[in-house]
Design an enzyme around this catalytic site. Sequence first.
Site, mmCIF file in Angstrom:
data_model
loop_
_atom_site.group_PDB
_atom_site.id
_atom_site.type_symbol
_atom_site.label_atom_id
_atom_site.label_comp_id
_atom_site.label_asym_id
_atom_site.label_seq_id
_atom_site.Cartn_x
_atom_site.Cartn_y
_atom_site.Cartn_z
ATOM 1 N N ARG A 126 51.056 46.867 20.367
ATOM 2 C CA ARG A 126 52.375 46.639 19.783
ATOM 3 C C ARG A 126 52.819 47.888 19.033
ATOM 4 O O ARG A 126 53.885 48.417 19.289
ATOM 5 C CB ARG A 126 52.329 45.415 18.856
ATOM 6 N N HIS A 153 45.460 45.798 13.660
ATOM 7 C CA HIS A 153 45.862 44.380 13.659
ATOM 8 C C HIS A 153 45.186 43.668 14.824
ATOM 9 O O HIS A 153 45.193 44.167 15.948
ATOM 10 C CB HIS A 153 47.389 44.295 13.779
ATOM 11 N N TYR A 248 74.016 12.101 18.248
ATOM 12 C CA TYR A 248 74.480 12.727 19.494
ATOM 13 C C TYR A 248 73.693 12.228 20.703
ATOM 14 O O TYR A 248 72.466 12.129 20.661
ATOM 15 C CB TYR A 248 74.308 14.240 19.408
ATOM 16 N N CYS A 295 70.483 16.676 13.923
ATOM 17 C CA CYS A 295 71.762 17.405 13.954
ATOM 18 C C CYS A 295 71.629 18.752 13.238
ATOM 19 O O CYS A 295 70.581 19.084 12.706
ATOM 20 C CB CYS A 295 72.859 16.575 13.285
ATOM 21 N N MET A 296 72.716 19.500 13.233
ATOM 22 C CA MET A 296 72.704 20.836 12.622
ATOM 23 C C MET A 296 72.436 20.772 11.116
ATOM 24 O O MET A 296 71.627 21.546 10.594
ATOM 25 C CB MET A 296 74.051 21.526 12.862
HETATM 26 C C1 LIG Z 1 52.227 39.316 9.773
HETATM 27 C C2 LIG Z 1 51.073 40.248 9.721
HETATM 28 C C3 LIG Z 1 49.882 39.874 9.092
HETATM 29 C C4 LIG Z 1 49.612 38.455 8.625
HETATM 30 O O1 LIG Z 1 49.244 37.652 9.715
HETATM 31 P P1 LIG Z 1 48.791 36.135 9.496
HETATM 32 O O2 LIG Z 1 48.470 35.669 10.876
HETATM 33 O O3 LIG Z 1 49.948 35.416 8.913
HETATM 34 O O4 LIG Z 1 47.603 36.138 8.599
HETATM 35 C C5 LIG Z 1 48.901 40.835 8.940
HETATM 36 N N1 LIG Z 1 49.086 42.093 9.412
HETATM 37 C C6 LIG Z 1 50.208 42.470 10.067
HETATM 38 C C7 LIG Z 1 50.325 43.864 10.569
HETATM 39 C C8 LIG Z 1 51.223 41.566 10.254
HETATM 40 O O5 LIG Z 1 52.335 41.940 10.902
#
Ligand SMILES: *Cc1c(COP(=O)(O)O)cnc(C)c1O
Length: 352
Positions: A126, A153, A248, A295-296
């Site tokens: 990413r 991550h 609705y 509904c909304m």
């Molecule tokens: C959102 C995010 C987190 C937190 O992730 P969780 O699954 O909510 O614990 C940690 N690091 C990065 C880079 C994120 O974008």
Amino acid sequence: MLSRAHALSSEAALRGNLSALAGHAGARLLLPVKANAYGHGLALVSRVAAAHPDVWGLAVATPREAAQVSALALGKPVVLLTPPTPDEMGPLADLGVRLPVGSLAEADALPAHARAHLKVDTGMNRLGARPEEAVAIGRRLAERGLLEGVYTHFATADEEDLSFAHEQLRRFRAVFSALPPVLAHCANGGGLLSLGRLDGMALARPGLASYGFAPPHLRGTVPLTPVMTLSATVTQVHTAHAGESVSYGGLWRAPRETTLATVGFGYADGYPRNATLKAQVLVRGERRPIIGRICMDQCMVDVTGLEVRPGEQVEFWGAQGLTVTEVAGWGETVEYEVLTGVGERVERGLVE
Ligand SMILES: *Cc1c(COP(=O)(O)O)cnc(C)c1O
């Protein structure tokens, strides 16, 4: 009191979750407060979190969020998790916001007063530098005196099979062990709960877990309490006669005389429309079904046999035990989407 719906966050629950998570990780927290603090309220949560000794800093996803948290002047670092454009770097560095860096070009474009967290892409595909490029970028930042942290991550740390998470960890360690010592962080909530203490990691970034939710197979690893209680106001009570349809599309027909409470909370406020014909709410502590199409701005609840009056509060999730997890299930989505979807009309607040 002008709002029809209220999202109240428990300070005690938030603080308890933060302590428990930091204890389990053996690390301080870089708390994600992106997306309006997972819907709980950016400023409210940031203030409580910044006063917590286990919180090192606050993580955000956009430059706007970074500016909003910086403006609170909470005395703790704010880390931006997504790359700024070149023209955003100077203003963000001026605010003291820590910036992610994933390329040599970004490293060279950083102003001399910036502080950087090197982002390594170990498999999420990413953001960030590939491991084979990351060491050179980190060294370049370190030479300029700008490198404060290094992070990656996990893509699958909330799943039962941790083999890919371990592979990502191995790739990450290879990078940060080749750099001068800086703050390393990798664990999201799933990673923190499943992997526990990780050697050399100064920080962890649990988001959803901090707000009280763990993946099903990791529940109980750390005691977590849902932080938010969402309630909304009954605006009308009336009777539908047997055979009449409600809302609705006429999806629901009263099998007998039914007392209905109309409640001021709908899909524009974040309640999943897909929960139609499945959802329940708590009325005076009793589970009651939402009737007909959501509904909304409102929905109708079967309150037959309860003496409900306009002005009363109905609980959609929270303290009384109906969970966001259930709502997400009815809405065919995840807790993340329900919480971050809580709309702008819903008034946020804190309770002890
Ligand atoms: C959102 C995010 C987190 C937190 O992730 P969780 O699954 O909510 O614990 C940690 N690091 C990065 C880079 C994120 O974008």
